[in-house]
Scaffold this motif. Structure first.
Motif, PDB file in Angstrom:
ATOM      1  N   GLY A  60       0.791  -1.228   0.000  1.00  0.00           N
ATOM      2  CA  GLY A  60       0.000   0.000   0.000  1.00  0.00           C
ATOM      3  C   GLY A  60       0.821   1.275   0.000  1.00  0.00           C
ATOM      4  N   LEU A  61       2.136   1.163  -0.090  1.00  0.00           N
ATOM      5  CA  LEU A  61       2.998   2.349  -0.038  1.00  0.00           C
ATOM      6  C   LEU A  61       3.057   3.011  -1.413  1.00  0.00           C
ATOM      7  N   ALA A  62       2.797   4.317  -1.448  1.00  0.00           N
ATOM      8  CA  ALA A  62       2.862   5.068  -2.701  1.00  0.00           C
ATOM      9  C   ALA A  62       4.308   5.218  -3.142  1.00  0.00           C
ATOM     10  N   ILE A  63       4.538   5.101  -4.437  1.00  0.00           N
ATOM     11  CA  ILE A  63       5.892   5.184  -4.969  1.00  0.00           C
ATOM     12  C   ILE A  63       6.534   6.528  -4.643  1.00  0.00           C
ATOM     13  N   GLY A  64       5.747   7.592  -4.678  1.00  0.00           N
ATOM     14  CA  GLY A  64       6.286   8.926  -4.427  1.00  0.00           C
ATOM     15  C   GLY A  64       6.642   9.202  -2.987  1.00  0.00           C
ATOM     16  N   LYS A  65       6.275   8.290  -2.079  1.00  0.00           N
ATOM     17  CA  LYS A  65       6.574   8.504  -0.665  1.00  0.00           C
ATOM     18  C   LYS A  65       7.764   7.693  -0.168  1.00  0.00           C
ATOM     19  N   VAL A  66       8.365   6.900  -1.023  1.00  0.00           N
ATOM     20  CA  VAL A  66       9.462   6.024  -0.603  1.00  0.00           C
ATOM     21  C   VAL A  66      10.655   6.815  -0.091  1.00  0.00           C
ATOM     22  N   SER A  67      11.015   7.895  -0.794  1.00  0.00           N
ATOM     23  CA  SER A  67      12.223   8.647  -0.439  1.00  0.00           C
ATOM     24  C   SER A  67      11.947   9.838   0.461  1.00  0.00           C
ATOM     25  N   GLY A  68      10.699  10.286   0.527  1.00  0.00           N
ATOM     26  CA  GLY A  68      10.369  11.429   1.376  1.00  0.00           C
ATOM     27  C   GLY A  68      10.904  12.751   0.880  1.00  0.00           C
ATOM     28  N   GLN A  69      11.343  12.815  -0.370  1.00  0.00           N
ATOM     29  CA  GLN A  69      11.911  14.060  -0.893  1.00  0.00           C
ATOM     30  C   GLN A  69      10.856  15.142  -1.076  1.00  0.00           C
ATOM     31  N   GLU A  70       9.631  14.748  -1.390  1.00  0.00           N
ATOM     32  CA  GLU A  70       8.549  15.699  -1.607  1.00  0.00           C
ATOM     33  C   GLU A  70       7.532  15.586  -0.482  1.00  0.00           C
ATOM     34  N   GLN A  71       7.206  16.719   0.102  1.00  0.00           N
ATOM     35  CA  GLN A  71       6.230  16.719   1.189  1.00  0.00           C
ATOM     36  C   GLN A  71       4.844  16.328   0.680  1.00  0.00           C
ATOM     37  N   PHE A  72       4.537  16.767  -0.529  1.00  0.00           N
ATOM     38  CA  PHE A  72       3.263  16.415  -1.150  1.00  0.00           C
ATOM     39  C   PHE A  72       3.567  15.784  -2.510  1.00  0.00           C
ATOM     40  N   PRO A  73       3.894  14.501  -2.515  1.00  0.00           N
ATOM     41  CA  PRO A  73       4.324  13.857  -3.762  1.00  0.00           C
ATOM     42  C   PRO A  73       3.226  13.841  -4.802  1.00  0.00           C
ATOM     43  N   ARG A  74       3.635  14.063  -6.044  1.00  0.00           N
ATOM     44  CA  ARG A  74       2.688  14.018  -7.158  1.00  0.00           C
ATOM     45  C   ARG A  74       2.506  12.567  -7.608  1.00  0.00           C
ATOM     46  N   GLY A  75       1.277  12.185  -7.767  1.00  0.00           N
ATOM     47  CA  GLY A  75       0.980  10.818  -8.178  1.00  0.00           C
ATOM     48  C   GLY A  75       0.934   9.882  -6.984  1.00  0.00           C
ATOM     49  N   GLN A  76      -0.017   9.028  -6.963  1.00  0.00           N
ATOM     50  CA  GLN A  76      -0.206   8.133  -5.830  1.00  0.00           C
ATOM     51  C   GLN A  76      -0.155   6.665  -6.255  1.00  0.00           C
ATOM     52  N   ARG A  77       0.613   6.363  -7.298  1.00  0.00           N
ATOM     53  CA  ARG A  77       0.723   4.977  -7.745  1.00  0.00           C
ATOM     54  C   ARG A  77       1.355   4.131  -6.653  1.00  0.00           C
ATOM     55  N   ILE A  78       0.787   2.978  -6.404  1.00  0.00           N
ATOM     56  CA  ILE A  78       1.225   2.117  -5.309  1.00  0.00           C
ATOM     57  C   ILE A  78       2.315   1.157  -5.808  1.00  0.00           C
ATOM     58  N   LEU A  79       3.247   0.846  -4.932  1.00  0.00           N
ATOM     59  CA  LEU A  79       4.289  -0.113  -5.270  1.00  0.00           C
ATOM     60  C   LEU A  79       3.678  -1.472  -5.602  1.00  0.00           C
ATOM     61  N   SER A  80       4.176  -2.069  -6.656  1.00  0.00           N
ATOM     62  CA  SER A  80       3.694  -3.395  -7.033  1.00  0.00           C
ATOM     63  C   SER A  80       4.316  -4.449  -6.124  1.00  0.00           C
ATOM     64  N   ILE A  81       3.667  -5.583  -6.034  1.00  0.00           N
ATOM     65  CA  ILE A  81       4.160  -6.701  -5.219  1.00  0.00           C
ATOM     66  C   ILE A  81       4.376  -7.910  -6.125  1.00  0.00           C
ATOM     67  N   PRO A  82       5.603  -8.383  -6.252  1.00  0.00           N
ATOM     68  CA  PRO A  82       6.842  -7.803  -5.722  1.00  0.00           C
ATOM     69  C   PRO A  82       7.282  -6.593  -6.544  1.00  0.00           C
ATOM     70  N   ILE A  83       8.255  -5.861  -6.016  1.00  0.00           N
ATOM     71  CA  ILE A  83       8.699  -4.643  -6.697  1.00  0.00           C
ATOM     72  C   ILE A  83       9.465  -4.977  -7.962  1.00  0.00           C
ATOM     73  N   TRP A  84      10.404  -5.918  -7.866  1.00  0.00           N
ATOM     74  CA  TRP A  84      11.223  -6.278  -9.025  1.00  0.00           C
ATOM     75  C   TRP A  84      10.905  -7.710  -9.456  1.00  0.00           C
ATOM     76  N   PRO A  85      11.133  -8.020 -10.711  1.00  0.00           N
ATOM     77  CA  PRO A  85      10.796  -9.356 -11.221  1.00  0.00           C
ATOM     78  C   PRO A  85      11.775 -10.417 -10.749  1.00  0.00           C
ATOM     79  N   LYS A  86      11.341 -11.653 -10.833  1.00  0.00           N
ATOM     80  CA  LYS A  86      12.138 -12.791 -10.386  1.00  0.00           C
ATOM     81  C   LYS A  86      13.446 -12.913 -11.160  1.00  0.00           C
ATOM     82  N   GLN A  87      13.438 -12.500 -12.420  1.00  0.00           N
ATOM     83  CA  GLN A  87      14.620 -12.661 -13.250  1.00  0.00           C
ATOM     84  C   GLN A  87      15.796 -11.804 -12.809  1.00  0.00           C
TER      85      GLN A  87
END
Length: 558
Positions: free
Chosen positions: A385-412
């Protein structure tokens, strides 16, 4: 009278302009280059810069003449120095003020004195002592004043020592090795010129590499670290002068350039008098077969052996990286971090299953308290449920609320959710398995396999602590590691695996394997307010938009 006070644009002359006297009534630019106007007495911190070089002055400045009898300037206390020889006069600063002309959000303090910041938090108060390092840091006008913080009354003697402990329960000898580590983003000239909007507050001549590099090199000489972790090291500058200059100071240099067309990279340099190189391991975060990993950031992991006599082998793993900047791509940042941690786990792994002491430096483009930062320190992160724009905390009001996919990176990618390389044998079995059996799997088995892959929990095996606490405990004002026209925040860090008896470590971050590292001291950071007293970064004396981080460690091997 009409000319009793000078207009504002003339009042600023003493701070910025070279002017010349050509007669008793008119100022022109026809005098020799050596003639100059400067403030008499001391300079305010924001005005203590060398004067523009003649080329800059003639190309960029036009001095409007002002006319009036000489007697009307006598009340302004202008001093004429060697009129017939140098045609130079000095403007005193008491009657001239330009404070009101500074941006309201970036007021420069005119007092010339910096507020001393106490960086010791409540857990560190009993064992932290703050002293001035008079030899290391000059007191020249306009320079940033930083001080050393020592823990547990450890003197800053960077020497090899062997101590005998006569504890009742432990009579074995303990070998110690003290060394210093610096992390410094030196600001690539290419990136500076490509992002000129970040340096509108700087004088143009301070941004040339010919001016910046001597300052950076002098800073490295003064701080005299045993290990340098440098970011944004431009490749052509590295080959032409950075490498040779550091080698002349006794360093061995390892460098990894960014992939693609990016002209900069990361370097780790260590003093050959203190360490031997065991292995050098570059990490490329770009993967042509994985769409997620389309960025050219890199990392570098070194395994170093301290040069001191010890019965058992000792090693230290030093890692350096510069993660992606983009605040809205937390998925890429976390994947890049996982790749770095997997390489560290591979390099630092020892025969008994433990890890040698680890130090991770770099520009992580993430702020303290952000999910990425907490993952490094706590060793775990549930990103469901974590928004991609909130991972680093660089923006107080991050633009875009796309959620991190599960898993984040592919198996390969070949990296598990525990941030370690998966066994090649397992990968081969997965890729070269019997297709007939795979095709006959029933639906229930597919569901079980899918459920195992949908874990939203990341982990790593290191117990890491941060050298810096990031906030002033008395005022709560944040420390910053970078400061330019757009922002002033902390994005640079030194993380380390702490020994059990490290009094500076945060609770729960002790590493019981092979003794670990003990933090002896650190070079204190500054607040945004402190940095704007010297016109932010870069400035006359500090030629990067980042501050160097510096810490002293003791390697303890039992």
């Amino acid at each position: 009278g009409r000319h009793s006070m000078l207009p504002r644009h003339v009042q600023r002359l003493g701070r910025d302009w070279i002017t010349h006297w050509n007669g008793s009534q008119i100022l022109t630019l026809n005098s020799p280059v050596s003639s100059c106007t400067r403030w008499a007495g001391h300079y305010p911190p924001w005005a203590s810069f060398p004067f523009p070089i003649p080329a800059d002055f003639s190309a960029n400045w036009r001095l409007p003449p002002f006319v009036g009898p000489w007697r009307q300037f006598q009340n302004s206390k202008w001093h004429l120095d060697n009129y017939t020889q140098s045609s130079c006069f000095h403007l005193p600063n008491p009657s001239m003020k330009s404070e009101g002309e500074e941006p309201s959000t970036k007021k420069r303090r005119l007092s010339g004195q910096h507020e001393e910041t106490d960086f010791s938090n409540q857990n560190e108060a009993s064992c932290l002592s703050v002293t001035r390092n008079e030899e290391k840091h000059s007191s020249k006008k306009g320079a940033i004043k930083r001080h050393w913080e020592y823990f547990c009354q450890q003197s800053r003697t960077i020497k090899i020592s062997e101590n005998k402990e006569s504890d009742q329960s432990n009579t074995e000898s303990e070998a110690t090795f003290d060394f210093t580590v610096m992390s410094y983003n030196i600001l690539s000239q290419n990136l500076l010129e490509g992002n000129s909007h970040l340096y509108k507050h700087c004088r143009q001549r301070l941004l040339f590499w010919a001016y910046r590099f001597p300052n950076i090199l002098q800073e490295i000489k003064q701080l005299d670290a045993d290990v340098l972790c440098l970011q944004e090291v431009q490749e052509d500058h590295y080959r032409a002068e950075i490498k040779s200059s550091l080698e002349s100071l006794g360093y061995h240099c390892e460098y990894k350039m960014r992939t693609g067309r990016k002209p900069d990279g990361c370097a780790i340099c260590f003093k050959t008098s203190k360490f031997n190189l065991i292995s050098s391991n570059p990490v490329e975060f770009f993967r042509h077969d994985i769409p997620l990993l389309d960025r050219d950031n890199v990392g570098l992991v070194l395994l170093l052996q301290p040069r001191f006599q010890c019965k058992t082998s000792a090693a230290v793993c030093i890692a350096n990286t510069h993660l992606l900047y983009n605040p809205r791509r937390g998925d890429i940042k976390l994947t890049q971090l996982a790749m770095l941690l997997a390489e560290i786990a591979s390099v630092a792994h020892q025969k008994d299953g433990s890890f040698c002491p680890i130090i991770i430096c770099g520009d992580f483009n993430s702020v303290p308290g952000s999910p990425l930062y907490r993952f490094i320190k706590e060793g775990k992160l549930n990103y469901e449920g974590l928004a991609i724009g909130k991972v680093s905390g660089q923006e107080q009001f991050p633009r875009g609320q796309r959620i991190l996919s599960i898993p984040i990176w592919p198996k390969q990618l070949g990296i598990s959710q525990n941030c370690v390389y998966e066994l090649k044998q397992q990968q081969k079995e997965e890729n070269a398995g019997e297709k007939l059996e795979a095709a006959k799997l029933d639906d229930t088995q597919d569901i079980v396999v899918a459920s195992k892959k949908l874990s939203s929990k990341l982990r790593h095996h290191f117990k890491l602590s941060s050298v810096y606490s990031h906030y002033s405990p008395e005022t709560g004002i944040p420390e910053v590691t970078t400061c330019h026209s757009r922002t002033a925040i902390t994005v640079d860090y030194i993380f380390y695996s702490a020994a059990k008896d490290d009094t500076a470590v945060q609770p729960g971050a002790e590493d019981s394997s092979h003794g670990g590292l003990k933090l002896l001291g650190r070079l204190a950071l500054l607040t945004e307010k402190d940095l704007w007293t010297v016109n932010g970064l870069p400035n006359e004396n500090n030629s990067s938009d980042h501050l160097p981080l510096l810490a002293e460690f003791r390697l303890i091997e039992r």
